[in-house]
Design a protein around this motif. Structure first.
Motif, mmCIF file in Angstrom:
data_model
loop_
_atom_site.group_PDB
_atom_site.id
_atom_site.type_symbol
_atom_site.label_atom_id
_atom_site.label_comp_id
_atom_site.label_asym_id
_atom_site.label_seq_id
_atom_site.Cartn_x
_atom_site.Cartn_y
_atom_site.Cartn_z
ATOM 1 N N ASN A 184 0.816 -1.210 0.000
ATOM 2 C CA ASN A 184 0.000 0.000 0.000
ATOM 3 C C ASN A 184 0.854 1.266 0.000
ATOM 4 O OD1 ASN A 184 -2.671 1.324 0.241
ATOM 5 N ND2 ASN A 184 -1.927 1.939 2.256
ATOM 6 N N LYS A 185 2.087 1.173 0.479
ATOM 7 C CA LYS A 185 2.990 2.313 0.516
ATOM 8 C C LYS A 185 3.739 2.526 -0.801
ATOM 9 C CE LYS A 185 2.363 3.638 4.804
ATOM 10 N NZ LYS A 185 1.815 4.985 5.116
ATOM 11 N N ASN A 186 3.632 1.579 -1.709
ATOM 12 C CA ASN A 186 4.371 1.658 -2.971
ATOM 13 C C ASN A 186 3.628 2.566 -3.945
ATOM 14 O OD1 ASN A 186 5.660 1.178 -5.467
ATOM 15 N ND2 ASN A 186 6.223 -0.895 -4.841
ATOM 16 N N GLU A 187 4.155 3.765 -4.147
ATOM 17 C CA GLU A 187 3.482 4.774 -4.960
ATOM 18 C C GLU A 187 3.549 4.494 -6.453
ATOM 19 O OE1 GLU A 187 5.219 8.473 -3.851
ATOM 20 O OE2 GLU A 187 4.316 8.482 -1.834
ATOM 21 N N ARG A 188 4.366 3.550 -6.869
ATOM 22 C CA ARG A 188 4.487 3.256 -8.309
ATOM 23 C C ARG A 188 3.477 2.237 -8.803
ATOM 24 N NH1 ARG A 188 8.598 5.356 -10.860
ATOM 25 N NH2 ARG A 188 6.922 5.411 -12.388
ATOM 26 N N LEU A 189 2.745 1.623 -7.885
ATOM 27 C CA LEU A 189 1.824 0.560 -8.268
ATOM 28 C C LEU A 189 0.449 1.111 -8.616
ATOM 29 C CD1 LEU A 189 2.646 -2.115 -5.523
ATOM 30 C CD2 LEU A 189 3.659 -1.870 -7.809
ATOM 31 N N SER A 190 -0.126 0.573 -9.696
ATOM 32 C CA SER A 190 -1.527 0.863 -10.030
ATOM 33 C C SER A 190 -2.463 0.056 -9.135
ATOM 34 C CB SER A 190 -1.806 0.511 -11.499
ATOM 35 O OG SER A 190 -0.881 1.107 -12.376
ATOM 36 N N SER A 191 -2.025 -1.149 -8.797
ATOM 37 C CA SER A 191 -2.793 -2.033 -7.927
ATOM 38 C C SER A 191 -1.836 -3.063 -7.344
ATOM 39 C CB SER A 191 -3.925 -2.734 -8.694
ATOM 40 O OG SER A 191 -3.399 -3.578 -9.711
ATOM 41 N N TYR A 192 -2.319 -3.832 -6.386
ATOM 42 C CA TYR A 192 -1.469 -4.855 -5.793
ATOM 43 C C TYR A 192 -2.326 -6.001 -5.268
ATOM 44 C CZ TYR A 192 -2.836 -2.702 -1.326
ATOM 45 O OH TYR A 192 -3.549 -2.204 -0.270
ATOM 46 N N ASP A 193 -1.658 -7.139 -5.069
ATOM 47 C CA ASP A 193 -2.273 -8.318 -4.463
ATOM 48 C C ASP A 193 -1.303 -8.894 -3.455
ATOM 49 O OD1 ASP A 193 -4.852 -8.918 -6.120
ATOM 50 O OD2 ASP A 193 -3.312 -8.511 -7.631
ATOM 51 N N ALA A 194 -1.800 -9.189 -2.276
ATOM 52 C CA ALA A 194 -0.992 -9.833 -1.240
ATOM 53 C C ALA A 194 -1.256 -11.332 -1.277
ATOM 54 C CB ALA A 194 -1.328 -9.259 0.133
ATOM 55 N N LYS A 195 -0.176 -12.108 -1.458
ATOM 56 C CA LYS A 195 -0.333 -13.551 -1.608
ATOM 57 C C LYS A 195 0.968 -14.255 -1.261
ATOM 58 C CE LYS A 195 -1.823 -17.117 -4.855
ATOM 59 N NZ LYS A 195 -2.327 -17.434 -6.214
ATOM 60 N N ASP A 196 0.870 -15.413 -0.627
ATOM 61 C CA ASP A 196 2.034 -16.239 -0.309
ATOM 62 C C ASP A 196 2.257 -17.221 -1.454
ATOM 63 O OD1 ASP A 196 3.996 -17.887 0.682
ATOM 64 O OD2 ASP A 196 3.031 -18.243 2.620
ATOM 65 N N LEU A 197 3.238 -16.924 -2.290
ATOM 66 C CA LEU A 197 3.508 -17.767 -3.451
ATOM 67 C C LEU A 197 4.150 -19.099 -3.078
ATOM 68 C CD1 LEU A 197 4.816 -15.067 -5.970
ATOM 69 C CD2 LEU A 197 2.569 -16.178 -5.943
ATOM 70 N N ASN A 198 4.642 -19.235 -1.859
ATOM 71 C CA ASN A 198 5.178 -20.519 -1.425
ATOM 72 C C ASN A 198 4.075 -21.493 -1.013
ATOM 73 O OD1 ASN A 198 7.804 -19.804 -1.940
ATOM 74 N ND2 ASN A 198 8.221 -19.130 0.155
ATOM 75 N N VAL A 199 2.878 -20.971 -0.807
ATOM 76 C CA VAL A 199 1.711 -21.817 -0.555
ATOM 77 C C VAL A 199 0.986 -22.109 -1.859
ATOM 78 C CG1 VAL A 199 -0.538 -21.943 0.583
ATOM 79 C CG2 VAL A 199 1.428 -21.019 1.818
ATOM 80 N N ASP A 200 0.747 -21.070 -2.642
ATOM 81 C CA ASP A 200 0.074 -21.202 -3.934
ATOM 82 C C ASP A 200 0.854 -20.375 -4.951
ATOM 83 O OD1 ASP A 200 -1.521 -21.311 -6.155
ATOM 84 O OD2 ASP A 200 -3.230 -20.263 -5.260
ATOM 85 N N PRO A 201 1.639 -21.019 -5.828
ATOM 86 C CA PRO A 201 2.507 -20.272 -6.742
ATOM 87 C C PRO A 201 1.816 -19.709 -7.980
ATOM 88 C CG PRO A 201 2.811 -22.620 -7.071
ATOM 89 C CD PRO A 201 1.858 -22.480 -5.911
ATOM 90 N N THR A 202 0.501 -19.852 -8.091
ATOM 91 C CA THR A 202 -0.191 -19.317 -9.260
ATOM 92 C C THR A 202 -0.417 -17.815 -9.104
ATOM 93 O OG1 THR A 202 -2.362 -19.861 -8.321
ATOM 94 C CG2 THR A 202 -1.339 -21.490 -9.778
ATOM 95 N N PHE A 203 -0.306 -17.087 -10.218
ATOM 96 C CA PHE A 203 -0.529 -15.646 -10.223
ATOM 97 C C PHE A 203 -1.999 -15.370 -10.545
ATOM 98 C CE2 PHE A 203 4.069 -14.688 -11.859
ATOM 99 C CZ PHE A 203 4.587 -15.250 -10.706
ATOM 100 N N PRO A 204 -2.634 -14.406 -9.891
ATOM 101 C CA PRO A 204 -4.045 -14.115 -10.134
ATOM 102 C C PRO A 204 -4.261 -13.175 -11.321
ATOM 103 C CG PRO A 204 -3.254 -12.757 -8.341
ATOM 104 C CD PRO A 204 -2.093 -13.644 -8.730
ATOM 105 N N TYR A 205 -3.630 -13.494 -12.454
ATOM 106 C CA TYR A 205 -3.710 -12.626 -13.629
ATOM 107 C C TYR A 205 -3.910 -13.470 -14.884
ATOM 108 C CZ TYR A 205 -1.334 -10.011 -10.004
ATOM 109 O OH TYR A 205 -0.990 -9.465 -8.791
ATOM 110 N N ASP A 206 -4.489 -12.851 -15.901
ATOM 111 C CA ASP A 206 -4.765 -13.543 -17.157
ATOM 112 C C ASP A 206 -3.473 -13.809 -17.926
ATOM 113 O OD1 ASP A 206 -7.484 -13.456 -16.624
ATOM 114 O OD2 ASP A 206 -7.795 -11.601 -17.761
ATOM 115 N N ASP A 207 -3.558 -14.745 -18.853
ATOM 116 C CA ASP A 207 -2.442 -15.004 -19.764
ATOM 117 C C ASP A 207 -2.108 -13.738 -20.553
ATOM 118 O OD1 ASP A 207 -2.897 -17.554 -18.859
ATOM 119 O OD2 ASP A 207 -3.425 -18.405 -20.816
ATOM 120 N N ASP A 208 -0.824 -13.586 -20.887
ATOM 121 C CA ASP A 208 -0.379 -12.512 -21.790
ATOM 122 C C ASP A 208 -0.830 -11.135 -21.308
ATOM 123 O OD1 ASP A 208 0.509 -14.680 -23.312
ATOM 124 O OD2 ASP A 208 -1.236 -14.640 -24.622
ATOM 125 N N SER A 209 -0.637 -10.857 -20.009
ATOM 126 C CA SER A 209 -1.128 -9.616 -19.413
ATOM 127 C C SER A 209 -0.065 -8.527 -19.279
ATOM 128 C CB SER A 209 -1.704 -9.884 -18.017
ATOM 129 O OG SER A 209 -2.821 -10.734 -18.074
#
Length: 263
Positions: free
Chosen positions: A139-164
């Motif tokens: 939330n403090k990162n001013e360069r981001l348009s949006s963000y998602d908090a996720k533990d990739l060591n539990v679930d390594p899938t990204f919540p984004y569409d192909d070719d994004s």
């Protein structure tokens, strides 16, 4: 065939002749035998992947990718750390590199993101997304348009569409990702054809959370390991390394391993 000590064996076998290996390096803090060895390593870093040959099958074992502290990462990263994890000179070098590599309008995914992504102030990104562990930091990162908090060591899938995305960045964090095979497949999936992944590494880490193989190997071997992840994903052109270390022997080293998604 699984290799008992993956990098030690195949790096020595395939990259012999680049430089003597500093076998006294026992941690990711790079305890080298003198400045001359460190300088030689940094000069050779860009050659490590130039003619790299990798085993036919994924060589890393479960033991290679385990850590001293296997408690939930959500606990370890619960407390915000609003600080740099590399020194100021290395930060400046990475920002300068991004300035030469990122194009205005690029859609960028910053994985293992936090309160800062080291992008140049003058860069005008498109959709800039952070994927990290700590929501307060993101939330403090001013360069981001949006963000998602996720533990990739539990679930390594990204919540984004192909070719994004046009670019995917990851700053000094690959050594914390315990499912690199799946992560790099996801990087390839979300990148557009011809898109670029920029993986920066240095020699600092939280040693209890970095995997065992990383702690047993040195900077050159780290470059080789990271490059191999792009290779085994099967979606990238041969990887390359840029040594952007700002003051060899006097400040943190900085290497960027680049993978370009096949068109």
């Amino acid at each position: 065939m699984k290799l008992a000590s993956a990098t030690t064996l195949f790096f020595t076998s395939y990259c012999q002749g680049f430089s003597p290996m500093a076998r006294n390096i026992v941690s990711s803090r790079t305890l080298v035998a003198g400045t001359s060895t460190l300088l030689r390593e940094q000069r050779m870093a860009e050659k490590v992947l130039a003619n790299a040959k990798f085993p036919d099958e994924w060589p890393f074992t479960e033991s290679d990718l385990t850590r001293a502290d296997e408690s939930p990462d959500t606990v370890f990263y619960e407390t915000p750390r609003l600080c740099y994890h590399i020194d100021d000179a290395a930060v400046a070098a990475l920002t300068e590199y991004y300035g030469e590599t990122l194009n205005d309008g690029d859609d960028v995914l910053d994985i293992c993101s936090s309160w800062v992504s080291h992008f140049p102030k003058e860069w005008k990104g498109g959709n800039v997304v952070g994927l990290g562990m700590n929501e307060f930091e993101l939330n403090k990162n001013e360069r981001l348009s949006s963000y998602d908090a996720k533990d990739l060591n539990v679930d390594p899938t990204f919540p984004y569409d192909d070719d994004s995305f046009d670019k995917v960045t990851c700053v000094v964090s690959v050594d914390y990702l315990t499912k690199p095979k799946e992560i790099f497949a996801e990087i390839g999936r979300v990148l557009r054809p011809g898109g670029m992944a920029l993986l920066s590494i240095s020699n600092r880490c939280f040693p209890t959370k970095a995997w065992n193989l990383w702690l047993r190997t040195n900077d050159l071997e780290h470059v080789f390991i990271a490059g191999s992840f792009f290779h085994y994903a099967g979606m990238f052109e041969p990887p390359s390394c840029a040594d952007i270390s700002p003051n060899p022997g006097r400040s943190d080293p900085m290497y960027v391993i680049k993978g370009i998604k096949k068109a």
